[in-house]
Design a protein around this motif. Sequence first.
Motif, short mmCIF file in Angstrom:
data_model
loop_
_atom_site.label_atom_id
_atom_site.label_comp_id
_atom_site.label_asym_id
_atom_site.label_seq_id
_atom_site.Cartn_x
_atom_site.Cartn_y
_atom_site.Cartn_z
N UNK A 122 57.54 34.33 12.06
CA UNK A 122 59.09 34.07 13.29
C UNK A 122 59.50 32.41 12.85
N UNK A 135 49.83 32.02 20.10
CA UNK A 135 49.39 33.20 20.35
C UNK A 135 50.09 34.10 18.84
N UNK A 136 49.59 34.56 18.13
CA UNK A 136 50.23 35.40 17.04
C UNK A 136 49.38 36.56 17.29
N UNK A 137 50.75 37.75 16.57
CA UNK A 137 49.66 38.87 16.21
C UNK A 137 48.93 38.54 15.01
N UNK A 138 47.98 40.26 14.75
CA UNK A 138 47.33 40.38 13.73
C UNK A 138 47.41 39.68 12.69
N UNK A 139 49.02 41.21 12.33
CA UNK A 139 49.76 40.73 10.75
C UNK A 139 50.19 39.39 10.90
N UNK A 140 51.00 38.64 11.50
CA UNK A 140 51.44 37.13 10.99
C UNK A 140 49.92 37.20 10.78
N UNK A 149 57.29 37.82 22.29
CA UNK A 149 56.17 38.39 21.74
C UNK A 149 55.27 38.57 23.34
N UNK A 162 55.65 44.36 15.07
CA UNK A 162 56.88 44.08 14.12
C UNK A 162 55.23 43.25 13.50
N UNK A 163 55.01 44.04 11.81
CA UNK A 163 54.23 44.32 11.17
C UNK A 163 54.03 42.55 10.24
N UNK A 211 48.18 41.01 23.44
CA UNK A 211 48.63 40.10 24.07
C UNK A 211 49.07 39.57 23.06
N UNK A 212 49.78 38.81 21.74
CA UNK A 212 49.81 38.18 20.85
C UNK A 212 51.34 38.60 19.98
N UNK A 213 50.67 39.88 20.28
CA UNK A 213 51.94 41.05 19.49
C UNK A 213 53.06 40.82 19.39
N UNK A 214 54.06 40.88 17.66
CA UNK A 214 55.75 40.93 18.37
C UNK A 214 56.60 41.95 17.85
#
Lengths: 296, 291
Positions: free
Chosen positions: B170, A5-10, B86, B165-166, B136-139
């Motif tokens: 990680x 999983x990764x966030x959109x910003x990452x 996460x 977090x932007x 899901x997936x956001x930090x």
Amino acid sequence: MADILLSEAEKTFIVHGVQDDLRVDGRSCTDYRHFRLETDVVSSANGSARVRLGKTDVLVGVKADITVPAWKTPDQGGLQFFVDCSANAAPEFEGRGGEDMARDISSTLARAYSSAKCQKMLKSLCLIPRVHCWVLYIDILILECGGNLYDAASVAVKAALYNTKIPVVTASSTDGDKPELELSDDPYDCRRLDVLSIPCVVTISKIGYGHVVDASMEEEACCLATLITAVTADGNLTAVKKSKGGSLHPESIYEMLETCQQVGMKVHAVLMEKLREEEEHQQMAMGSQHKAKGFL
Amino acid sequence: MEVDIRITKDILSKSEIFHKQPERLVTPGDVITTDTGFMRGHGTYMEDDKLHASVAGIVERVNKLICVQPLKTRYNGEVGDVVVGRITEVGQRRWKVDTNSRLDSALLLSSVNLPGGELRRKTTEDELMMRQYLSEGDLISAEVQAVYHDGTLSLHTRSLKYGKLMQGTLVRVSSSLIKRRKTHFHNLPCGAGVILGNNGYIWISSTVNEEMDNTGGFVQDLNPVSLADREVIARLRTCIQGLAGERMMLYDTSILYAYEASLLHTVKDLLKPEVMAEVVSFTSQQLESAL
């Protein structure tokens, strides 16, 4: 391959990095991670190699056997690839989860090695046309999955084939129709394979507007399409396969293939140099106590 | 175009980093003491009037309390710790967060700040809008509010410095390597911001502008990060991974020393093991001399 999983910003950070030619770990788009290579780790196999690329760990063993040549190629030996994605490598390889990935890797390697470029090596595996030939069973074990399995597996296969020692066989007098084969008495009397013409796989992933070689797990999660190419030492492509759901513009495909060729030639050059160095080192250390570091 | 292949003889056989010998290293089952006057803390158990260790680690004694700090463990939360996690699931009035502990932590809807900083009771509309805020997936960076009896952590982001977090990256290390300090949010002078989560998740991003960016993650900044900042982040990432590989404690000073030592090499060179080993040994020498 494991889906992380990764966030959109990452993902945005990774994509912009690729465009600036500075990836998250500082590499440029055509740099490989650090390889660690060791051959002759499995003493019971004819040849073996272990390759560690970042977090990816692959072990290859080559065993030789005598069989009847195939109908279509009476003067060539055979290569059989078996890939095992062990459950240790990633959680989704548990049970039969790794079979799809294993089948993909083995069929890609089989296709890469079936081209006209490798025929010279396969012809050298023939003993008596139409009667006897060597078949090499190449077993690839994926121990840990850290992205880019194809490249690591193909480098390990090439190293294992370089390391393979095939016993010298003589055909004794014909007893009726079938000639009898005799293995040499001396266990060290073997011949080696000519691996200069066999290909290596270079995987190139399209991320945003750019493309990268040797994507890590995070980069793989951001990429839309991947080209898996098999490149020989002189820059010829023997197999190309596209995977993942995104689409590619023909111009991008052309650029990516050019990059693959250049990177592939470099990989071959460095790999052959290191394999020769390791062999010299092993020969020098034969007298003294040679401690292999691959396995305990 | 760099391809770097190493064979066995190129690898350094032994690490040259000098580690201070710990006073008491124990393995599970070892007898710590036969004196019954001590109180037993974490990592110990009593058997036959003798105090045994239940984990492999270092014995620590504070007056009458004996406990064993394990060398390698999943994160065990304490109230007040800063963690980086996460989101793995969006549930009814709560989010499930992966924080490298035995169980996923819970972030209740009542423990987050609403956009704009309003202070009001959350309604059913807020429940339906949960996914728009965190999916899901956001930090996120958060603080541990409470620890349930089964070990699950309850997190909260009730301050503007916590939240989503932007852009950044990680790094995962073992939670035992993060030193407990007064603050875990650092704006390093080299031009990057670092959040050292107690759970071993370290977030590296470009410098956080104090007044502007402490919005709790409601303002999404998806502008490209500059090349210079990117290089600093990549360098820090490799340094932190190098320090963690040699099991050195991670805190702002050690990371800064490692960064300064790494400036002699290019970012690409740092990925080579021998260069990293040199940087780490230089850092450990500097830390020893600073003590």
